[in-house]
Design a protein around this motif. Structure first.
Motif, PDB file in Angstrom:
ATOM      1  N   ASP A  27       0.583  -0.941  -0.049  1.00  0.00           N
ATOM      2  CA  ASP A  27      -0.449   0.235  -0.356  1.00  0.00           C
ATOM      3  C   ASP A  27       0.733   1.302   0.023  1.00  0.00           C
ATOM      4  O   ASP A  27       1.835   1.809   0.679  1.00  0.00           O
ATOM      5  CB  ASP A  27      -0.966  -0.260   1.148  1.00  0.00           C
ATOM      6  CG  ASP A  27      -1.435   0.882   1.171  1.00  0.00           C
ATOM      7  OD1 ASP A  27      -3.093   1.661   0.818  1.00  0.00           O
ATOM      8  OD2 ASP A  27      -1.761   2.204   1.761  1.00  0.00           O
ATOM      9  N   HIS A  28       0.413   2.079  -1.516  1.00  0.00           N
ATOM     10  CA  HIS A  28       1.320   3.606  -1.321  1.00  0.00           C
ATOM     11  C   HIS A  28       1.614   3.722   0.209  1.00  0.00           C
ATOM     12  O   HIS A  28       2.355   4.715   0.445  1.00  0.00           O
ATOM     13  CB  HIS A  28       1.089   3.985  -2.218  1.00  0.00           C
ATOM     14  CG  HIS A  28       1.644   5.276  -2.612  1.00  0.00           C
ATOM     15  ND1 HIS A  28       2.601   5.858  -3.452  1.00  0.00           N
ATOM     16  CD2 HIS A  28       1.313   6.723  -2.584  1.00  0.00           C
ATOM     17  CE1 HIS A  28       3.197   6.591  -3.498  1.00  0.00           C
ATOM     18  NE2 HIS A  28       2.038   7.341  -3.054  1.00  0.00           N
ATOM     19  N   LEU A  29       0.693   4.521   1.502  1.00  0.00           N
ATOM     20  CA  LEU A  29       0.616   5.220   2.178  1.00  0.00           C
ATOM     21  C   LEU A  29       0.989   4.272   3.473  1.00  0.00           C
ATOM     22  O   LEU A  29       2.082   5.052   3.999  1.00  0.00           O
ATOM     23  CB  LEU A  29      -0.761   5.670   2.569  1.00  0.00           C
ATOM     24  CG  LEU A  29      -1.631   5.726   1.391  1.00  0.00           C
ATOM     25  CD1 LEU A  29      -3.003   6.726   2.173  1.00  0.00           C
ATOM     26  CD2 LEU A  29      -1.274   6.837   1.092  1.00  0.00           C
ATOM     27  N   ALA A  48       3.709   2.624   2.690  1.00  0.00           N
ATOM     28  CA  ALA A  48       4.817   2.713   2.184  1.00  0.00           C
ATOM     29  C   ALA A  48       5.527   4.261   2.874  1.00  0.00           C
ATOM     30  O   ALA A  48       7.283   3.668   3.052  1.00  0.00           O
ATOM     31  CB  ALA A  48       4.930   2.317   0.889  1.00  0.00           C
ATOM     32  N   HIS A  49       5.077   4.598   2.937  1.00  0.00           N
ATOM     33  CA  HIS A  49       5.584   6.512   3.067  1.00  0.00           C
ATOM     34  C   HIS A  49       5.390   6.305   4.358  1.00  0.00           C
ATOM     35  O   HIS A  49       6.822   7.132   4.096  1.00  0.00           O
ATOM     36  CB  HIS A  49       4.170   7.437   2.837  1.00  0.00           C
ATOM     37  CG  HIS A  49       3.909   8.448   0.891  1.00  0.00           C
ATOM     38  ND1 HIS A  49       5.776   8.862   0.672  1.00  0.00           N
ATOM     39  CD2 HIS A  49       3.345   8.526   0.307  1.00  0.00           C
ATOM     40  CE1 HIS A  49       4.871   8.950  -0.386  1.00  0.00           C
ATOM     41  NE2 HIS A  49       4.014   8.829  -0.932  1.00  0.00           N
ATOM     42  N   ILE A  50       5.089   5.676   5.144  1.00  0.00           N
ATOM     43  CA  ILE A  50       5.004   5.792   6.576  1.00  0.00           C
ATOM     44  C   ILE A  50       6.707   4.743   6.911  1.00  0.00           C
ATOM     45  O   ILE A  50       7.658   5.088   7.881  1.00  0.00           O
ATOM     46  CB  ILE A  50       3.993   4.990   7.025  1.00  0.00           C
ATOM     47  CG1 ILE A  50       2.813   6.251   7.296  1.00  0.00           C
ATOM     48  CG2 ILE A  50       4.151   4.826   8.591  1.00  0.00           C
ATOM     49  CD1 ILE A  50       1.842   5.090   7.495  1.00  0.00           C
ATOM     50  N   VAL A  53       1.725  14.101   4.719  1.00  0.00           N
ATOM     51  CA  VAL A  53       1.547  15.112   3.792  1.00  0.00           C
ATOM     52  C   VAL A  53       2.057  14.505   2.427  1.00  0.00           C
ATOM     53  O   VAL A  53       2.912  14.574   1.892  1.00  0.00           O
ATOM     54  CB  VAL A  53       2.361  16.191   4.396  1.00  0.00           C
ATOM     55  CG1 VAL A  53       1.062  16.953   5.156  1.00  0.00           C
ATOM     56  CG2 VAL A  53       3.628  15.537   4.761  1.00  0.00           C
ATOM     57  N   SER A  54       0.935  14.184   0.870  1.00  0.00           N
ATOM     58  CA  SER A  54       1.137  14.361   0.155  1.00  0.00           C
ATOM     59  C   SER A  54       0.617  14.969  -0.640  1.00  0.00           C
ATOM     60  O   SER A  54      -0.620  15.657  -0.694  1.00  0.00           O
ATOM     61  CB  SER A  54       1.049  12.542  -0.323  1.00  0.00           C
ATOM     62  OG  SER A  54       0.443  11.855  -0.580  1.00  0.00           O
ATOM     63  N   GLY A  55       0.197  14.384  -2.241  1.00  0.00           N
ATOM     64  CA  GLY A  55      -0.005  15.327  -2.962  1.00  0.00           C
ATOM     65  C   GLY A  55      -1.601  14.674  -3.172  1.00  0.00           C
ATOM     66  O   GLY A  55      -2.360  15.026  -3.533  1.00  0.00           O
ATOM     67  N   THR A  95       9.171  12.271  -0.850  1.00  0.00           N
ATOM     68  CA  THR A  95       8.507  12.062  -2.357  1.00  0.00           C
ATOM     69  C   THR A  95       8.573  10.917  -2.851  1.00  0.00           C
ATOM     70  O   THR A  95       9.085   9.298  -2.348  1.00  0.00           O
ATOM     71  CB  THR A  95       9.403  12.682  -3.391  1.00  0.00           C
ATOM     72  OG1 THR A  95      10.351  12.806  -3.666  1.00  0.00           O
ATOM     73  CG2 THR A  95       9.249  14.095  -3.095  1.00  0.00           C
ATOM     74  N   ASP A  96       7.534  10.403  -3.952  1.00  0.00           N
ATOM     75  CA  ASP A  96       7.498   9.388  -4.172  1.00  0.00           C
ATOM     76  C   ASP A  96       8.383   8.118  -4.786  1.00  0.00           C
ATOM     77  O   ASP A  96       9.440   8.868  -5.735  1.00  0.00           O
ATOM     78  CB  ASP A  96       6.382   8.948  -5.956  1.00  0.00           C
ATOM     79  CG  ASP A  96       5.164   9.252  -4.686  1.00  0.00           C
ATOM     80  OD1 ASP A  96       4.649   8.907  -3.946  1.00  0.00           O
ATOM     81  OD2 ASP A  96       4.434   9.617  -5.325  1.00  0.00           O
ATOM     82  N   ASN A  97       9.164   7.373  -4.486  1.00  0.00           N
ATOM     83  CA  ASN A  97       9.976   6.225  -5.205  1.00  0.00           C
ATOM     84  C   ASN A  97       9.117   4.673  -4.602  1.00  0.00           C
ATOM     85  O   ASN A  97       8.899   4.393  -3.820  1.00  0.00           O
ATOM     86  CB  ASN A  97      11.354   7.065  -3.119  1.00  0.00           C
ATOM     87  CG  ASN A  97      10.947   6.200  -2.437  1.00  0.00           C
ATOM     88  OD1 ASN A  97      11.357   5.657  -1.855  1.00  0.00           O
ATOM     89  ND2 ASN A  97      10.615   7.598  -1.656  1.00  0.00           N
TER      90      ASN A  97
END
Ligand code: KG4
Ligand code: ZN
Length: 332
Positions: free
Chosen positions: A109-111, A113-115, A134-136, A301-303
């Protein structure tokens, strides 16, 4: 030994990363300038650019890591949320590659992964910690309870923080994505030159639509009197608006810490790359005796490195996905 290839293709960056034994060996990110003239991401163009970029990006990620495809133990990919057409490119590529190599698939899950990007580099946060994401497309505060679990304690009721940056930038006639440009111009500006009303939203929730509207009226009214208003005041406008956004974000994070008693905090997502937010967070942490975790900008940022680290924890649990898996557009 666990060697993973991870793919991220949820929005407008095609990215691939190789991880071995919990360490990131490569993280290739190919952005898409094709959207710049449209004031936002054009989904159709994004999917096509992913299709064009994905093989060379994966090749480069393997090459830079010094890993042969035969050495891979699993393929991880972003399943959602994001643009469906973009996700499909990454999901389909991953399925084919995993099938060809006869290795398992891991959906991420993208969110999440950000965490989990917080666990790429040491020192790793102690759990539970509070993460301002906090993303786009998303803005929330998560109480992170493990490398694979979190609980949302507050979230936006309308726009995301990244949208508040990007929409203001569009009003200023700056190209997409405007967040980094507002950050850049604000460095030379005065944060007190103009004031924008902070949203009055209960609990730990956020709202950015009022701030964006007040910004639109502010610019429109000032342009009536002076058609060079933006040009003559760009740095001060950016600094004052960014100040309001960051103040609002940090007020909520501090409130979350007070209410939960959690003293360890972090930030994630594209807006976490904002230099003023990073600086103000350091002050907040110092004044309130909080332990602060800020991932490297390339992991905010997205990676695909964040997808790889999230997949690593799932690999340890043998949590694999089936070949029938399909992407999802909305957050779960
Ligand atoms: O996490 P991300 O790369 O993609 C999504 O998952 O949405 O976040 C992209 C958002 C965009 O709104 C972009 O303008 C914003 O992050 N952003 C920034 C900065 N760098 C990226 N906003 C403010 N200041 C920055 N330096
Ligand atoms: Zn993102």
């Amino acid at each position: 030994m666990c060697t993973l290839l991870a793919i991220e293709s949820s929005c407008d960056d095609t990215s691939a990363s190789v991880l071995r034994k919990g360490k990131i060996l490569s993280n290739i990110i190919s952005g898409q300038i094709v959207h710049q003239n449209y004031g936002g991401v054009v989904p159709e163009l994004a999917s096509r650019a992913h299709q064009k970029n994905i093989v060379p990006v994966v090749q480069l990620a393997l090459e830079q890591a010094g890993i042969k495809k035969e050495e891979l133990d699993a393929i991880a990919f972003t399943r959602g949320p994001g643009l469906l057409g973009s996700l499909l490119v990454g999901v389909s590529f991953s399925k084919s590659f995993a099938l060809a190599l006869n290795i398992p698939l891991i959906e991420v899950d993208h969110l999440q992964a950000h965490i989990v990007a917080h666990f790429i580099d040491a020192p790793k946060p102690n759990m539970p910690f509070l993460c301002l994401l906090v993303s786009g497309g998303h803005t929330l505060i998560a109480k992170v309870t493990s490398e694979t679990t979190y609980e949302i304690v507050g979230r936006t009721i309308d726009d995301a923080a990244g949208e508040a940056f990007d929409k203001a930038a569009k009003i200023l006639d700056l190209p997409y994505p405007g967040g980094p440009l507002i950050d850049k111009y604000a460095k030379e500006g005065n944060i007190e030159k103009f004031t924008f009303p902070l949203p009055d939203i209960p609990d730990l929730d956020f709202s950015f639509s009022g701030l964006k509207t007040s910004f639109l009226y502010f610019i429109r009214d000032n342009l009536k009197n002076d058609r060079y208003f933006i040009k003559n005041n760009l740095a001060d406008i950016c600094a004052s608006y960014q100040h309001a956004l960051v103040k609002f974000l940090l007020q909520k994070l501090q409130k979350a810490s007070n209410e939960t008693g959690i003293k360890e905090i972090g930030i994630a997502g594209g807006v976490a790359a904002n230099s003023y937010l990073r600086e103000q967070l350091k002050n907040l942490a110092k004044e309130n005796n909080l332990v602060l975790h800020i991932p490297k900008i390339e992991y905010c940022t997205d990676n695909a490195a964040m997808i790889a680290i999230a997949a690593y924890y799932k690999y340890k649990k043998r949590a694999f996905a089936s070949q029938e898996v399909t992407p999802y557009a909305k957050a779960r």
